[in-house]
Design a protein around this motif. Sequence first.
Motif, short mmCIF file in Angstrom:
data_model
loop_
_atom_site.label_atom_id
_atom_site.label_comp_id
_atom_site.label_asym_id
_atom_site.label_seq_id
_atom_site.Cartn_x
_atom_site.Cartn_y
_atom_site.Cartn_z
N UNK A 198 0.87 -1.17 0.00
CA UNK A 198 0.00 0.00 0.00
C UNK A 198 0.90 1.22 0.00
N UNK A 199 1.07 1.82 -1.18
CA UNK A 199 1.99 2.95 -1.32
C UNK A 199 1.76 3.61 -2.67
N UNK A 200 1.70 4.93 -2.68
CA UNK A 200 1.54 5.63 -3.96
C UNK A 200 2.80 5.52 -4.80
N UNK A 201 2.62 5.58 -6.11
CA UNK A 201 3.72 5.42 -7.05
C UNK A 201 4.41 6.78 -7.26
N UNK A 262 -8.52 -0.67 2.05
CA UNK A 262 -7.22 -1.10 2.56
C UNK A 262 -7.34 -2.15 3.67
N UNK A 263 -8.25 -1.99 4.65
CA UNK A 263 -8.35 -3.04 5.69
C UNK A 263 -8.63 -4.42 5.10
N UNK A 264 -9.51 -4.46 4.10
CA UNK A 264 -9.85 -5.75 3.49
C UNK A 264 -8.68 -6.31 2.69
N UNK A 265 -7.97 -5.45 1.97
CA UNK A 265 -6.82 -5.90 1.19
C UNK A 265 -5.76 -6.50 2.13
N UNK A 266 -5.50 -5.82 3.25
CA UNK A 266 -4.55 -6.34 4.23
C UNK A 266 -5.04 -7.66 4.81
N UNK A 267 -6.34 -7.75 5.04
CA UNK A 267 -6.94 -8.96 5.61
C UNK A 267 -6.71 -10.16 4.70
N UNK A 268 -6.88 -9.98 3.41
CA UNK A 268 -6.77 -11.09 2.47
C UNK A 268 -5.33 -11.40 2.05
N UNK A 269 -4.41 -10.53 2.39
CA UNK A 269 -3.02 -10.72 1.97
C UNK A 269 -2.26 -11.60 2.95
#
Length: 289
Positions: A198-201, A262-269
């Motif tokens: 999770x970071x901007x390019x 973001x919470x869900x992405x972290x959860x599934x990673x």
Amino acid sequence: SKQSIDKGQNEYRGSSVYKTNLCKLLVKNNIETSVLIANDQTLHKEFVSLGINSYPISISSSISPKEKLNLLFLKMLEICRKEKISIIHCHFSIEVNAAKKVASLLPVKIIKTLHLDNLHKSKNLKNLDGVIGVNPKITHLVINANTNDNLNIKHIDFIPPFFNETRFTNVAPSLNKNEFFKTYFNTNILDFPIVCSVANFLPSFKNHTVLIRAAHHLIFKQNIPIQLVLAGDGPRKKEMIQLAHDLKIEKYVHFLGLTDKIPEILYYSDIKALTSNQEAFPIVLLEAA
């Protein structure tokens, strides 16, 4: 008398999240807060939606530093008089200089938060009422500079970044992993471990290049199949898409864009990665933890 003004910045990134969360905390504790935001309508709208006084200002990149300083000073002075401000909280050197001009006319105190350990402009900190370091190293450096350079800073403290931990501790997704990524990102996730970032390019320090090259090395050199999910946007995104294509791992790299999931992405990673060249105290690591 417990009122403050916080100066925003022009990109919604980690330090912008820091400022947003700080202002939420101030308001939660009944401290009247106003925010001066330069060249960022998105952040302005965010504060308006939160019910926080937000004053946008447009500063052209073509004007001289002296003119920019004067614009900031005049706007700060206007807000301080209107809102009866007693504390100005700054994040960058030019803001401190503008605030010092205000303090020569009004009884306001000045606090600065340091997000990096680069103190080459330590004289800018001279006579401030308070300096906050977002990690212990920064705070230690300021304490030493305060003694060695006679900066006369009245209060120095380490305060870690503020973030809304309940968003991350109370995640209870109703979809399974495949359904989630398909529904919200139209992405067909693979049956491999997920490494997320999770970071901007951004062009300077986030360094997605090393992460994408590492994925290529694992997949083709070590025969360890993984996939990347990359949340964020920015000027280097197209370059990273091209890099994934050139390395022939485009099917293993999922670019999700800007998202509030973001919470869900972290959860599934399975693994959370941050490959920045330099960070002070990344909020995203707190969120991942």
